[in-house]
Design an enzyme around this catalytic site. Structure first.
Site, PDB file in Angstrom:
ATOM      1  CG  ASN A 106      13.535  13.040   4.566  1.00  0.00           C
ATOM      2  OD1 ASN A 106      14.267  13.917   5.003  1.00  0.00           O
ATOM      3  ND2 ASN A 106      12.219  13.105   4.656  1.00  0.00           N
ATOM      4  CB  CYS A 167       9.179  14.191  10.020  1.00  0.00           C
ATOM      5  SG  CYS A 167       7.460  14.752  10.026  1.00  0.00           S
ATOM      6  CG  ASN A 192       8.407  19.671   6.225  1.00  0.00           C
ATOM      7  OD1 ASN A 192       8.118  20.736   5.697  1.00  0.00           O
ATOM      8  ND2 ASN A 192       9.659  19.300   6.434  1.00  0.00           N
TER       9      ASN A 192
HETATM   10  N1  CDT Z   1       7.257  14.445   7.005  1.00  0.00           N
HETATM   11  C1  CDT Z   1       6.565  13.517   7.701  1.00  0.00           C
HETATM   12  O1  CDT Z   1       7.085  12.463   8.049  1.00  0.00           O
HETATM   13  N2  CDT Z   1       5.292  13.825   7.975  1.00  0.00           N
HETATM   14  C2  CDT Z   1       4.375  12.911   8.594  1.00  0.00           C
HETATM   15  C3  CDT Z   1       3.017  13.209   8.097  1.00  0.00           C
HETATM   16  C4  CDT Z   1       1.974  12.303   8.574  1.00  0.00           C
HETATM   17  S1  CDT Z   1       1.691  10.877   7.681  1.00  0.00           S
HETATM   18  C5  CDT Z   1       1.323  11.238   6.098  1.00  0.00           C
HETATM   19  C6  CDT Z   1       4.428  12.965  10.122  1.00  0.00           C
HETATM   20  O2  CDT Z   1       4.479  11.925  10.745  1.00  0.00           O
HETATM   21  O3  CDT Z   1       4.348  14.060  10.694  1.00  0.00           O
END
Ligand code: CDT
Length: 309
Positions: A106, A167, A192
């Protein structure tokens, strides 16, 4: 004399599964041209900005999965982004799924003058590796990506010391501090974030609060601008938070999105605002005590103290 960098954040609304790379790139170009009208030097796009957030589905068919990854950057489909950015004299940060031989990452890149000047591969992969049908939707980043192998590099580009994160990295203080120790002045990160977290639904109402909390803390504690940009809205039935924002080294948000759609936010970032923090309360050389921090790198999970008899 102040050092002003005009930064645009290109929040994206949902990307449907059926949307093609060409259609998405067209959306990115619309935002880039709008950023130019605001004299932006840099535009930041979200995590996995070329496709829908595919880790929400369990896929056993490798060919189906592979379709979400880029094997070259730029490709024929992403080349217009590089060409237009070069023509406009604008740098950009783009998140995408990268396939490098048999490894999948990623990834985010910083592109300046049409060239990739910085690459980052996501270190903190959230979610799970096996199919968990009890969830309303999957979060299979641990299955579909390897842990990033490039560390948290910072480079001098666009007139600033720039670092990247992706993220879930934004929730971890180590992310910011490793870049802070490289004198970072601007961290660009895309995200996301589903509103609903199946293992901890009690957190759902706090999603935007936690988003702002971690990015403002990271900015202030490391005397850096943070540019956090979402892909948001209801994407293939899953609501993802917005809250894209640009944060100053004071920890104050200086631009913020108000919709859950494609939306440009812009801030004139005076990089010299980092200086008073870097030279006083967060003068690392004067005040840090790494000899007291060895557990940070020697221990992963928490171990409670032994109970007294
Ligand atoms: N894409 C990403 O890392 N999203 C996570 C989702 C929460 S844990 C499943 C985040 O930390 O926003």
């Amino acid at each position: 004399m102040s050092r002003i960098l005009t930064v645009a954040g290109a929040q994206l609304g949902p990307i449907a599964k059926a949307e093609t790379r060409a259609e998405v790139v067209e959306r990115l170009l619309v935002l880039m041209k709008e950023a130019k009208r605001h004299d932006a030097d840099l535009i930041v796009y979200p995590e996995l900005a070329l496709t829908t957030f595919f880790p929400r589905w369990f896929m056993e068919d490798e060919a189906e999965l592979d379709a979400y990854y880029e094997t070259e950057m730029p490709s024929a489909e992403t080349a217009p982004l590089f060409a237009e950015a070069k023509r406009l004299g604008m740098a950009f940060v783009l998140g995408y799924a990268e396939r490098d031989g048999d490894k999948r990452f990623n990834t985010a890149i910083l592109v300046e003058n049409g060239e990739i000047v910085l690459k980052y591969r996501k270190v903190h992969l959230p979610g799970h590796a096996e199919h968990e049908p009890w969830r309303a939707f999957q979060h299979l980043e641990k299955r579909y990506f390897e842990v990033g192998n490039l560390g948290f590099p910072v480079t001098h580009a666009v007139g600033a010391n720039v670092g990247l994160a992706i993220c879930n990295d934004r929730r971890w203080p180590e992310t910011y501090r490793v870049m802070g120790l490289q004198d970072v002045e601007l961290i660009a990160l895309g995200y996301n974030t589903p509103l609903h977290n199946p293992p901890a639904p009690v957190h759902d109402a706090l999603g935007l609060h936690h988003n702002t909390l971690v990015m403002q803390s990271g900015a202030y504690q490391n005397a850096t601008f943070v540019v956090g940009i979402a892909k948001c809205g209801v994407e293939e039935g899953v609501m993802q938070i917005g809250g894209s924002q640009i944060i100053a080294p004071s920890g104050e948000t200086i631009a913020q999105a108000t919709t859950l759609e494609d939306e440009l936010i812009v801030a004139r970032c005076d990089l010299d605002l980092c200086t008073s923090y870097k030279s006083s309360v967060f003068n690392f050389a004067a005040h840090r005590r790494p000899e007291a921090y060895d557990l940070i790198t020697s221990r992963t999970g928490a171990i409670p103290p032994a109970k007294k008899a």
